[in-house]
Write a protein that holds these residues in place. Structure first.
Motif, PDB file in Angstrom:
ATOM      1  N   VAL A 248       0.864  -1.253   0.193  1.00 37.52           N
ATOM      2  CA  VAL A 248       0.050  -0.069   0.092  1.00 37.52           C
ATOM      3  C   VAL A 248       0.807   1.358  -0.043  1.00 37.52           C
ATOM      4  N   GLU A 249       1.998   1.314   0.946  1.00 36.98           N
ATOM      5  CA  GLU A 249       2.896   2.536   0.821  1.00 36.98           C
ATOM      6  C   GLU A 249       3.491   2.639  -0.469  1.00 36.98           C
ATOM      7  N   ASP A 250       3.858   1.422  -1.180  1.00 35.47           N
ATOM      8  CA  ASP A 250       4.491   1.567  -2.580  1.00 35.47           C
ATOM      9  C   ASP A 250       3.323   2.351  -3.579  1.00 35.47           C
ATOM     10  N   ALA A 251       2.146   1.934  -3.351  1.00 37.69           N
ATOM     11  CA  ALA A 251       1.073   2.473  -4.375  1.00 37.69           C
ATOM     12  C   ALA A 251       1.011   4.214  -4.070  1.00 37.69           C
ATOM     13  N   LEU A 252       1.155   4.355  -2.771  1.00 39.37           N
ATOM     14  CA  LEU A 252       0.877   5.608  -2.248  1.00 39.37           C
ATOM     15  C   LEU A 252       2.200   6.491  -2.849  1.00 39.37           C
ATOM     16  N   ARG A 253       3.297   5.904  -3.331  1.00 39.51           N
ATOM     17  CA  ARG A 253       4.484   6.715  -3.693  1.00 39.51           C
ATOM     18  C   ARG A 253       4.476   6.908  -5.439  1.00 39.51           C
ATOM     19  N   THR A 254       3.379   6.397  -5.976  1.00 38.48           N
ATOM     20  CA  THR A 254       3.185   6.417  -7.383  1.00 38.48           C
ATOM     21  C   THR A 254       2.591   7.697  -7.654  1.00 38.48           C
ATOM     22  N   ASN A 255       2.625   8.046  -8.897  1.00 37.74           N
ATOM     23  CA  ASN A 255       1.751   9.221  -9.388  1.00 37.74           C
ATOM     24  C   ASN A 255       0.715   8.504 -10.303  1.00 37.74           C
ATOM     25  N   ASP A 256       0.253   7.350 -10.265  1.00 36.76           N
ATOM     26  CA  ASP A 256      -0.824   6.943 -10.799  1.00 36.76           C
ATOM     27  C   ASP A 256      -2.098   6.756  -9.919  1.00 36.76           C
ATOM     28  N   ALA A 257      -3.077   7.838 -10.257  1.00 37.38           N
ATOM     29  CA  ALA A 257      -4.279   8.087  -9.373  1.00 37.38           C
ATOM     30  C   ALA A 257      -5.041   6.981  -9.318  1.00 37.38           C
ATOM     31  N   ARG A 258      -4.865   5.766 -10.152  1.00 34.89           N
ATOM     32  CA  ARG A 258      -5.800   4.501  -9.782  1.00 34.89           C
ATOM     33  C   ARG A 258      -5.220   3.746  -8.689  1.00 34.89           C
ATOM     34  N   LEU A 259      -3.676   3.606  -8.541  1.00 35.08           N
ATOM     35  CA  LEU A 259      -3.236   2.977  -7.787  1.00 35.08           C
ATOM     36  C   LEU A 259      -3.243   3.727  -6.184  1.00 35.08           C
ATOM     37  N   VAL A 260      -3.207   5.052  -6.247  1.00 36.68           N
ATOM     38  CA  VAL A 260      -3.201   5.792  -5.090  1.00 36.68           C
ATOM     39  C   VAL A 260      -4.733   5.445  -4.587  1.00 36.68           C
ATOM     40  N   THR A 261      -5.636   5.596  -5.452  1.00 38.37           N
ATOM     41  CA  THR A 261      -7.034   5.478  -5.118  1.00 38.37           C
ATOM     42  C   THR A 261      -7.248   4.192  -4.365  1.00 38.37           C
ATOM     43  N   ALA A 262      -6.636   2.866  -4.637  1.00 37.57           N
ATOM     44  CA  ALA A 262      -6.723   1.699  -4.623  1.00 37.57           C
ATOM     45  C   ALA A 262      -6.020   1.380  -3.245  1.00 37.57           C
ATOM     46  N   ALA A 263      -4.814   2.234  -3.084  1.00 39.65           N
ATOM     47  CA  ALA A 263      -4.144   1.996  -1.799  1.00 39.65           C
ATOM     48  C   ALA A 263      -5.092   2.523  -0.592  1.00 39.65           C
ATOM     49  N   LEU A 264      -5.876   3.586  -0.853  1.00 44.27           N
ATOM     50  CA  LEU A 264      -6.569   4.162   0.112  1.00 44.27           C
ATOM     51  C   LEU A 264      -8.070   3.495   0.107  1.00 44.27           C
ATOM     52  N   GLY A 265      -8.086   2.210  -0.075  1.00 41.86           N
ATOM     53  CA  GLY A 265      -9.321   1.614  -0.052  1.00 41.86           C
ATOM     54  C   GLY A 265      -9.480   0.965   1.324  1.00 41.86           C
ATOM     55  N   PRO A 266     -10.144  -0.113   1.623  1.00 40.62           N
ATOM     56  CA  PRO A 266     -10.616  -0.575   2.812  1.00 40.62           C
ATOM     57  C   PRO A 266      -9.403  -1.058   3.402  1.00 40.62           C
ATOM     58  N   TYR A 267      -8.417  -1.863   2.886  1.00 38.41           N
ATOM     59  CA  TYR A 267      -7.113  -2.412   3.491  1.00 38.41           C
ATOM     60  C   TYR A 267      -6.230  -1.154   3.845  1.00 38.41           C
ATOM     61  N   GLY A 268      -6.099  -0.288   3.015  1.00 36.20           N
ATOM     62  CA  GLY A 268      -5.209   1.000   3.532  1.00 36.20           C
ATOM     63  C   GLY A 268      -6.012   1.610   4.835  1.00 36.20           C
TER      64      GLY A 268
END
Length: 171
Positions: A88-108
């Motif tokens: 999740v932390e890796d996804a939050l370091r990206t500039n891909d809005a889809r990954l950032v949004t997914a990272a802040l889903g229920p698991y995050g």
């Protein structure tokens, strides 16, 4: 079920049996799962790993964006506890809005510490991702996050820029 659906179902059953017998088989099967096994096939293969954190982490690290999105979306179902927070932390370091949004889903929302969660919310603000897409935001909003959003709004106003409506609702 049509012929294509039958073939997809057969492929998925075969692939699941391979992964159940040898978790390493997932590395060859996961990339082709959606094409050969249909919608949901990747998630099914992840479930067959029975919380094998190392294999799931490797799939994420080697995966393309679609594969990473599937993994992030499936995390709440995989029984990994806090072990997948680095993904999740890796996804939050990206500039891909889809990954950032997914990272802040229920698991995050469940497993990120307060600091990382707040930083993720601010990243959404900076990227123009609607705050409505952040799982658990009402529950996780605290005085510090409110202050951070308020400071951001103050900076925007001082620069003569508009403040996004979803921030105004939170401060």
């Amino acid at each position: 079920m049509g012929e294509t659906g039958t073939r997809a179902g057969e492929w998925l059953a075969w692939a699941l049996s391979k992964v159940e017998a040898d978790h390493g088989a997932v590395h060859l099967l996961f990339p082709q799962a959606e094409r050969r096994g249909g919608a949901g096939a990747r998630r099914a293969l992840l479930g067959a790993l029975h919380a094998d954190e190392a294999t799931i982490r490797t799939l994420y690290e080697r995966g393309d964006t679609g594969e990473r999105l599937t993994i992030l979306a499936a995390l709440p179902e995989l029984g990994l506890g806090a072990a997948a927070v680095p993904l999740v932390e890796d996804a939050l370091r990206t500039n891909d809005a889809r990954l950032v949004t997914a990272a802040l889903g229920p698991y995050g929302a469940r497993w990120l510490d307060d600091h990382a969660f707040r930083q993720g919310v601010l990243k959404c603000v900076f990227m123009g991702i609607p705050l409505a897409s952040v799982s658990g935001l009402d529950r996780r909003t605290d005085a510090e996050l409110t202050r951070m959003l308020s400071d951001y709004a103050t900076e925007r106003r001082a620069a003569g820029r508009p403040v996004p409506h979803d921030i105004l609702e939170r401060i």
